[in-house]
Write a protein that holds these residues in place. Structure first.
Motif, PDB file in Angstrom:
ATOM      1  N   PRO A 294      23.088  15.242  14.054  1.00 43.71           N
ATOM      2  CA  PRO A 294      23.525  16.301  13.123  1.00 43.71           C
ATOM      3  C   PRO A 294      23.865  15.760  11.738  1.00 43.71           C
ATOM      4  N   VAL A 295      24.409  14.558  11.680  1.00 45.06           N
ATOM      5  CA  VAL A 295      24.749  13.963  10.388  1.00 45.06           C
ATOM      6  C   VAL A 295      23.483  13.651   9.602  1.00 45.06           C
ATOM      7  N   VAL A 296      22.450  13.155  10.281  1.00 46.55           N
ATOM      8  CA  VAL A 296      21.193  12.841   9.608  1.00 46.55           C
ATOM      9  C   VAL A 296      20.537  14.104   9.068  1.00 46.55           C
ATOM     10  N   ARG A 297      20.544  15.150   9.857  1.00 48.92           N
ATOM     11  CA  ARG A 297      19.930  16.427   9.407  1.00 48.92           C
ATOM     12  C   ARG A 297      20.687  16.995   8.199  1.00 48.92           C
ATOM     13  N   LYS A 298      21.990  16.854   8.184  1.00 49.74           N
ATOM     14  CA  LYS A 298      22.763  17.317   7.033  1.00 49.74           C
ATOM     15  C   LYS A 298      22.423  16.510   5.791  1.00 49.74           C
ATOM     16  N   LEU A 306      15.599  16.615  -4.071  1.00 51.10           N
ATOM     17  CA  LEU A 306      14.966  15.479  -4.747  1.00 51.10           C
ATOM     18  C   LEU A 306      13.457  15.448  -4.564  1.00 51.10           C
ATOM     19  N   ILE A 307      12.929  16.154  -3.551  1.00 53.51           N
ATOM     20  CA  ILE A 307      11.482  16.110  -3.286  1.00 53.51           C
ATOM     21  C   ILE A 307      10.850  17.493  -3.387  1.00 53.51           C
ATOM     22  N   GLU A 308      11.570  18.452  -3.998  1.00 54.36           N
ATOM     23  CA  GLU A 308      11.011  19.799  -4.102  1.00 54.36           C
ATOM     24  C   GLU A 308       9.755  19.815  -4.956  1.00 54.36           C
ATOM     25  N   ASP A 309       9.705  19.002  -5.964  1.00 53.49           N
ATOM     26  CA  ASP A 309       8.554  18.991  -6.869  1.00 53.49           C
ATOM     27  C   ASP A 309       7.628  17.809  -6.615  1.00 53.49           C
ATOM     28  N   LYS A 310       7.733  17.185  -5.444  1.00 56.04           N
ATOM     29  CA  LYS A 310       6.888  16.035  -5.120  1.00 56.04           C
ATOM     30  C   LYS A 310       5.993  16.350  -3.931  1.00 56.04           C
ATOM     31  N   ASP A 311       4.861  15.676  -3.894  1.00 55.34           N
ATOM     32  CA  ASP A 311       3.915  15.850  -2.784  1.00 55.34           C
ATOM     33  C   ASP A 311       4.277  14.856  -1.678  1.00 55.34           C
ATOM     34  N   ILE A 312       5.352  15.166  -0.958  1.00 55.62           N
ATOM     35  CA  ILE A 312       5.870  14.252   0.065  1.00 55.62           C
ATOM     36  C   ILE A 312       5.994  15.007   1.379  1.00 55.62           C
ATOM     37  N   GLN A 313       5.489  14.410   2.437  1.00 54.51           N
ATOM     38  CA  GLN A 313       5.622  14.952   3.784  1.00 54.51           C
ATOM     39  C   GLN A 313       6.824  14.290   4.465  1.00 54.51           C
ATOM     40  N   LEU A 314       7.734  15.098   4.961  1.00 55.71           N
ATOM     41  CA  LEU A 314       8.937  14.586   5.617  1.00 55.71           C
ATOM     42  C   LEU A 314       8.780  14.695   7.126  1.00 55.71           C
ATOM     43  N   HIS A 315       9.028  13.593   7.829  1.00 57.00           N
ATOM     44  CA  HIS A 315       8.936  13.572   9.295  1.00 57.00           C
ATOM     45  C   HIS A 315      10.251  13.025   9.849  1.00 57.00           C
ATOM     46  N   HIS A 344      13.842   9.115  -3.888  1.00 56.31           N
ATOM     47  CA  HIS A 344      13.767   8.847  -5.318  1.00 56.31           C
ATOM     48  C   HIS A 344      12.595   7.945  -5.668  1.00 56.31           C
ATOM     49  N   PHE A 345      12.302   6.926  -4.847  1.00 57.42           N
ATOM     50  CA  PHE A 345      11.280   5.942  -5.191  1.00 57.42           C
ATOM     51  C   PHE A 345       9.922   6.248  -4.563  1.00 57.42           C
ATOM     52  N   THR A 346       9.763   7.451  -4.026  1.00 54.87           N
ATOM     53  CA  THR A 346       8.475   7.860  -3.466  1.00 54.87           C
ATOM     54  C   THR A 346       7.962   9.044  -4.265  1.00 54.87           C
ATOM     55  N   SER A 347       6.812   8.867  -4.925  1.00 53.20           N
ATOM     56  CA  SER A 347       6.226   9.950  -5.723  1.00 53.20           C
ATOM     57  C   SER A 347       5.337  10.846  -4.870  1.00 53.20           C
ATOM     58  N   ARG A 348       4.618  10.272  -3.949  1.00 50.92           N
ATOM     59  CA  ARG A 348       3.747  11.029  -3.048  1.00 50.92           C
ATOM     60  C   ARG A 348       3.546  10.224  -1.780  1.00 50.92           C
ATOM     61  N   GLY A 349       3.186  10.934  -0.729  1.00 50.54           N
ATOM     62  CA  GLY A 349       2.989  10.258   0.548  1.00 50.54           C
ATOM     63  C   GLY A 349       3.904  10.848   1.609  1.00 50.54           C
ATOM     64  N   SER A 350       4.704  10.020   2.246  1.00 55.54           N
ATOM     65  CA  SER A 350       5.543  10.502   3.343  1.00 55.54           C
ATOM     66  C   SER A 350       6.832   9.700   3.422  1.00 55.54           C
ATOM     67  N   VAL A 351       7.815  10.357   4.009  1.00 57.88           N
ATOM     68  CA  VAL A 351       9.085   9.720   4.357  1.00 57.88           C
ATOM     69  C   VAL A 351       9.345  10.031   5.819  1.00 57.88           C
ATOM     70  N   ILE A 362      14.415   4.498   8.187  1.00 60.46           N
ATOM     71  CA  ILE A 362      13.832   5.333   7.139  1.00 60.46           C
ATOM     72  C   ILE A 362      12.694   4.552   6.524  1.00 60.46           C
ATOM     73  N   GLN A 363      11.487   5.108   6.626  1.00 65.61           N
ATOM     74  CA  GLN A 363      10.302   4.434   6.108  1.00 65.61           C
ATOM     75  C   GLN A 363       9.602   5.351   5.111  1.00 65.61           C
ATOM     76  N   ASP A 364       9.250   4.799   3.951  1.00 67.31           N
ATOM     77  CA  ASP A 364       8.578   5.597   2.920  1.00 67.31           C
ATOM     78  C   ASP A 364       7.315   4.893   2.473  1.00 67.31           C
ATOM     79  N   THR A 365       6.525   5.624   1.682  1.00 60.67           N
ATOM     80  CA  THR A 365       5.287   5.067   1.127  1.00 60.67           C
ATOM     81  C   THR A 365       5.412   4.950  -0.387  1.00 60.67           C
ATOM     82  N   GLY A 366       6.603   4.622  -0.832  1.00 61.13           N
ATOM     83  CA  GLY A 366       6.867   4.570  -2.261  1.00 61.13           C
ATOM     84  C   GLY A 366       6.437   3.276  -2.915  1.00 61.13           C
TER      85      GLY A 366
END
Length: 427
Positions: A294-298, A306-315, A344-351, A362-366
């Motif tokens: 629950p803490v992670v989801r919050k 922070l990613i509303e205007d970015k092409d990022i897929q969240l998993h 913040h450091f991922t412009s596109r891809g996935s988190v 937490i893994q990103d493609t930034g």
């Protein structure tokens, strides 16, 4: 601490070493004096035998040559056995000591020149055999026996001495263990004598008083900072809430969007202040269990902007709803800093956020982190070139992990992304 590194062991070892050196020195002196005394005694014995034989021979020319278990006498150098004849043929009348190469020890010989004989007589006294058969101990055995007999008493004396020497130190250690820098007993240092232990006690008391002063100043600063920082935030937060309720905001993005940013900034500032205040507190007792999911989801929801205007897929992959013994705020602070960095450091891809029994990752493609900066990213005020913060996020996470015994790992490659993980203590 290993036993051989203790001061008590060193004291015992020094006493034994000093005793051993004294024993060896005493034994060496004793051996030297004994050997010289034996040599003089044997020379006197041979001299007496020679005088006795000469006296008897002058009385009776048929007096036989003296022979015994330890004395041999030969007429003429040609009758002397072995290679020793080459050593004695040049000796003048009198008592001499020579080295026998065949037996590898010293031999005492008396040379007698009788007036009516052309060839000299040679009297050999086997002093080594005499003392080996009649002495209770060989002189060389004295150091070894002395060392063996004094070793056990030396250990006992050294142990007792070390206990006596360290009794005041042990008492002082027990007293220091129970001391609280904020509540030092009155006249604590005066309970010890005016010696080295007393000086050490006074030094400890002075140091703990200084620490207590630091603690009091830090507590005062924490209280003042908490009040002075929270008060304007509360005012700003209340003003924003009032403005958000005004009907003029509906359909007016020029006012609504800035208010959202102000509201988020206030919430972020509150989280930061709570983090620093919590880290400044002294460690307390055992925390109650807290579910991590629950803490992670919050944290994901609070940072979604922070990613509303970015092409990022969240998993988010939850393999196990882990429960850890920590406050919800602590887990939130650690997780939200990692998620915010990934956003913040991922412009596109996935988190991708992974939660299982062993860790949260937490893994990103930034943009990733340069290899030469990986070892310093958890230090205070160390940040990337694209960072708009103050370089405190990973430092805060690292301090929280150290506080709770967790392990923070960061794997990154420049241009390919970053993977951060928090390994739980009981994993």
């Amino acid at each position: 601490m290993k036993f051989y590194q203790s001061i008590r062991f060193r004291i015992v070892a020094c006493i034994l070493l000093f005793g051993t050196l004294l024993i060896l020195l005493n034994a060496g002196i004793t051996l030297f004096i004994t050997r010289n005394s034996m040599s003089r005694m044997i020379a006197n014995l041979i001299d007496t035998e020679v005088d006795t034989f000469v006296y008897k021979y002058e009385k009776d020319r048929t007096t036989p040559l003296p022979h015994s278990k330890y004395i041999n006498m030969y007429e003429g150098v040609e009758n002397v056995p072995g290679v020793i004849k080459d050593l004695v043929k040049v000796l003048p009348p009198g008592v001499h000591t020579i080295d026998d190469p065949s037996k590898k020890h010293r031999v005492h010989v008396g040379v007698i020149q009788l007036p009516d004989k052309e060839s000299p007589y040679f009297m050999f006294f086997h002093g080594r055999e005499f003392f080996e058969e009649n002495a209770w101990l060989h002189p060389r055995q004295v150091p070894l026996i002395s060392l063996a007999l004094l070793l056990i008493p030396g250990i006992i004396i050294g142990y007792i001495t070390s206990r006596m020497l360290f009794a005041p130190v042990v008492t002082l250690m027990d007293q220091i263990k129970g001391l609280n820098p904020e509540n030092i007993p009155a006249r604590f240092s005066h309970k010890h004598a005016n010696n080295e232990i007393g000086m050490l006690t006074r030094t400890v008391e002075t140091t703990m008083n200084r620490i207590n002063a630091f603690i009091q100043r830090e507590k005062q600063f924490t209280r003042d900072a908490s009040h002075e920082l929270r008060t304007p935030l509360t005012i700003v937060k209340g003003a924003v809430e009032i403005m958000e309720q005004q009907p003029e905001l509906d359909g007016n993005p020029l006012l609504k969007n800035p208010l959202k940013r102000i509201s988020r900034s206030v919430r972020d500032m509150e989280t930061t202040i709570e983090t620093f205040l919590w880290l400044a507190r002294e460690e307390g007792g055992t925390e109650a269990p807290c579910r991590v999911e629950p803490v992670v989801r919050k944290a994901i929801e609070d940072n979604q902007y922070l990613i509303e205007d970015k092409d990022i897929q969240l998993h988010m992959d939850v393999f196990h709803d882990k429960t850890v013994r920590a406050r919800e705020e602590v887990i939130y602070i650690a997780v939200t800093n990692l998620i915010r960095n990934a956003y913040h450091f991922t412009s596109r891809g996935s988190v991708t956020i992974t939660l299982d029994e062993a860790h949260i990752g937490i893994q990103d493609t930034g943009m990733g982190i340069e290899r030469d900066k990986l070892d310093t990213v958890t230090q205070t005020h160390i940040k990337g070139e694209e960072s708009q913060g103050f370089g405190l996020g990973l430092s805060i996470v690292s301090r929280l992990c150290n506080r709770f015994g967790w392990q923070l790992t960061i794997e990154s490659e420049s241009g390919k992304g970053t993977r951060t993980r928090i390994m739980w203590q009981d994993a």
